[in-house]
Scaffold this active site. Structure first.
Site, PDB file in Angstrom:
ATOM      1  N   LYS A  88      -5.796  24.832 -42.983  1.00  0.00           N
ATOM      2  CA  LYS A  88      -4.854  25.046 -44.093  1.00  0.00           C
ATOM      3  C   LYS A  88      -4.860  26.514 -44.500  1.00  0.00           C
ATOM      4  O   LYS A  88      -5.920  27.158 -44.479  1.00  0.00           O
ATOM      5  CB  LYS A  88      -5.272  24.151 -45.271  1.00  0.00           C
ATOM      6  CG  LYS A  88      -4.283  24.115 -46.424  1.00  0.00           C
ATOM      7  CD  LYS A  88      -4.746  23.136 -47.504  1.00  0.00           C
ATOM      8  CE  LYS A  88      -3.803  23.044 -48.677  1.00  0.00           C
ATOM      9  NZ  LYS A  88      -4.246  22.073 -49.694  1.00  0.00           N
ATOM     10  N   SER A 123      -0.815  18.716 -51.144  1.00  0.00           N
ATOM     11  CA  SER A 123      -0.349  20.018 -50.707  1.00  0.00           C
ATOM     12  C   SER A 123      -0.712  20.361 -49.259  1.00  0.00           C
ATOM     13  O   SER A 123      -0.116  21.271 -48.695  1.00  0.00           O
ATOM     14  CB  SER A 123      -0.928  21.100 -51.620  1.00  0.00           C
ATOM     15  OG  SER A 123      -2.338  21.141 -51.531  1.00  0.00           O
ATOM     16  N   SER A 179      -4.691  16.294 -52.418  1.00  0.00           N
ATOM     17  CA  SER A 179      -3.933  17.030 -51.400  1.00  0.00           C
ATOM     18  C   SER A 179      -4.288  16.707 -49.964  1.00  0.00           C
ATOM     19  O   SER A 179      -3.566  17.106 -49.059  1.00  0.00           O
ATOM     20  CB  SER A 179      -4.098  18.525 -51.614  1.00  0.00           C
ATOM     21  OG  SER A 179      -3.228  18.911 -52.620  1.00  0.00           O
TER      22      SER A 179
HETATM   23  N1  GLN Z   1      -0.718  17.393 -56.526  1.00  0.00           N
HETATM   24  C1  GLN Z   1      -1.888  17.858 -57.207  1.00  0.00           C
HETATM   25  C2  GLN Z   1      -1.602  19.176 -57.859  1.00  0.00           C
HETATM   26  O1  GLN Z   1      -0.565  19.682 -57.663  1.00  0.00           O
HETATM   27  C3  GLN Z   1      -3.036  17.977 -56.270  1.00  0.00           C
HETATM   28  C4  GLN Z   1      -2.967  19.164 -55.401  1.00  0.00           C
HETATM   29  C5  GLN Z   1      -4.212  19.387 -54.601  1.00  0.00           C
HETATM   30  O2  GLN Z   1      -5.025  18.469 -54.411  1.00  0.00           O
HETATM   31  N2  GLN Z   1      -4.398  20.617 -54.199  1.00  0.00           N
HETATM   32  O3  GLN Z   1      -2.395  19.714 -58.551  1.00  0.00           O
END
Ligand code: GLN
Length: 472
Positions: free
Chosen positions: A64, A139, A162
């Site tokens: 990532k 994400s 995410s």
């Molecule tokens: N969707 C959640 C957020 O936007 C989790 C994102 C993540 O785990 N990085 O904070």
């Protein structure tokens, strides 16, 4: 040649000959679904693979784009970091390279890991390989898509889901390890008290194998757990890898019909099917009250935004990436930050600054911290009585592009933020297709039950999902 069977069980020569095929799948995922921000040349990657030695040789690692790999751009999918190339490797990347693994490129993601759909990237949205009109979840969108498209493993990060949400939306396994298991050294912080580097694979055996090696202790992350429980997890992983498996007695799995009732009908039907299957495999399932889940989203978003507003203060144009020169220092900082950050990131910086500012912190941030402790107590009370909690990974099937951008996407995280608030490990296990769209369930375990979660997923492999099922 098709990608068949877990890479972990193949001998090194076979793995090396698979690498060419895997690279071609990565390239395709890049071209068709925008899964990478940076992808290395094939020759370079295959040269490294053929001269690699060690237990991870033959494995290609899509990483990532918020995890540092020396010499490759590390953009976090943000314009503000465009052109930033870290001179060092994250700890997990050091381990991968040391043990013969090869990084294939940096995967697309929501900007600074803020999002649930994979659409807030400065480099354009990632598409879902099961249906290009739909989001793959975020994400860690690119990493999930690459594994769904045929790579054996990828690295993501999980602050509030995410890894587990895109895993469900692309039909792969996604693990968020216990907080403190994998070093966060070299992971760009969004909300560091919540996040862990996480893993995607299609096979449980690959998950056990990779976690075993990556969980090497690293003193540079001071939140890393150092103690005998770490050795216990590794011993359990070793037993899974050796084919001995784990003996788990009297497994009782808690679920909540009330929470399942909040989901779209195809999702709740799928969860009940999985529960039936678990019962037929001899596990006890118990319907209990989990009312503590309702405030979790608000608690999570307040804490995540407050930490984000502090962590992102470092992007001022002075040290990394974009810099817009203007008359005064403060004008330069203002222009750089207003042009460099996207809308969702700005929203979180503003909200997080507000929620922790003097006079308001008692109403928001401090209250959220108290709520977090209360969530943790409730979760662990249930986990003292039951070994696992089963929840849907998401209340909805993968949304169409545009449907889950900004705050309307926050609700997708309702079930995944819980283990991040408490620090517990959790895994998404794919649960088959509904109307051609992928679904998944989430299993949450006790602290340091990471190997047990992987063992459960290996029991369900073949029983509720087919790891060899690829889109297209
Ligand atoms: N969707 C959640 C957020 O936007 C989790 C994102 C993540 O785990 N990085 O904070």
């Amino acid at each position: 040649m098709a990608a068949r069977g877990p890479l972990a069980s193949m001998d090194v020569d076979k793995r090396i000959s698979m690498a060419r095929y895997e690279y071609s799948r990565c390239r395709e995922a890049h071209e068709k679904f925008n899964a990478f921000i940076t992808i290395r040349d094939m020759e370079e990657v295959l040269d490294e693979v053929s001269s690699s030695e060690g237990p991870l040789s033959g494995f290609l690692f899509p990483v990532k784009d918020n995890i540092a790999v020396a010499g490759l751009p590390n953009t976090c999918a943000s314009a503000i970091l465009d052109g930033y190339v870290p001179p060092y490797d994250a700890h997990v990347v050091e381990v991968i390279k040391k043990l013969g693994g090869v990084v294939v490129g940096k995967t697309n993601m929501d900007e600074f890991a803020m999002g649930s759909s994979g659409e807030t990237s400065h480099y354009g949205p990632t598409l879902n390989p099961w249906d290009r009109e739909r989001v793959p979840g975020g994400s860690s969108s690119g990493s999930a898509v690459v594994v769904a498209w045929g790579s054996h493993v990828a690295l993501g990060s999980d602050t509030g889901g995410s890894v587990r949400l895109p895993a469900a939306y692309t039909h792969v396994l996604g693990l968020k390890p216990t907080y403190g298991t994998l070093s966060r050294y070299g992971l760009v912080s969004y909300a560091d008290s919540l996040e862990q580097i996480g893993l995607f694979t299609r096979y449980s055996l690959d998950m056990a194998y990779i976690l075993y090696y990556l969980m090497e202790y690293d003193a540079r992350d001071m939140t890393m757990y150092y103690g005998s429980r770490r050795d216990e997890v590794r011993n359990q992983l070793q037993r899974i890898i050796d084919g001995e498996g784990l003996e788990l007695d009297d497994v009782s799995i808690a679920y909540s019909s009330q929470l399942i009732g909040l989901c779209d009908t195809p999702v709740s039907n799928m969860v009940y099917k999985v529960l039936d299957r678990l019962e037929s495999l001899g596990f006890k399932t118990v319907d209990i009250d989990m009312g503590f889940v309702y405030p979790c989203l608000s608690i999570y978003y307040i804490i995540a935004m407050v930490e984000a507003s502090s962590n992102l203060a470092r992007y001022s144009g002075e040290n990394y990436g974009m810099r817009i020169d203007a008359g005064s220092y403060w004008d330069a900082v203002t222009y750089t930050r207003s042009r460099g950050f996207g809308d969702e990131v700005k929203r979180r910086i503003i909200m997080g600054t507000y929620a922790s500012s003097k006079g308001y912190e008692g109403r928001y941030y401090i209250r959220a911290l108290k709520g977090r402790r209360w969530v943790k107590e409730n979760l662990n009370r249930i986990l003292r009585e039951h070994r696992f909690i089963l929840l849907p990974a998401s209340p909805r099937l993968p949304p169409r592009l545009g449907e889950a951008v900004g705050p309307k996407g926050y609700v997708l995280d309702i079930f995944t933020v819980i283990p991040n608030l408490a620090g517990n490990p959790a895994i998404t296990i794919p649960a088959g297709l509904v109307d051609g769209l992928p679904t998944g369930v989430q299993l949450i375990g006790r602290f340091y039950s990471d190997a047990e979660l992987i063992w459960m997923s290996s029991i369900l492999e073949g029983a509720i999902y087919d790891p060899g099922l690829l889109p297209g």
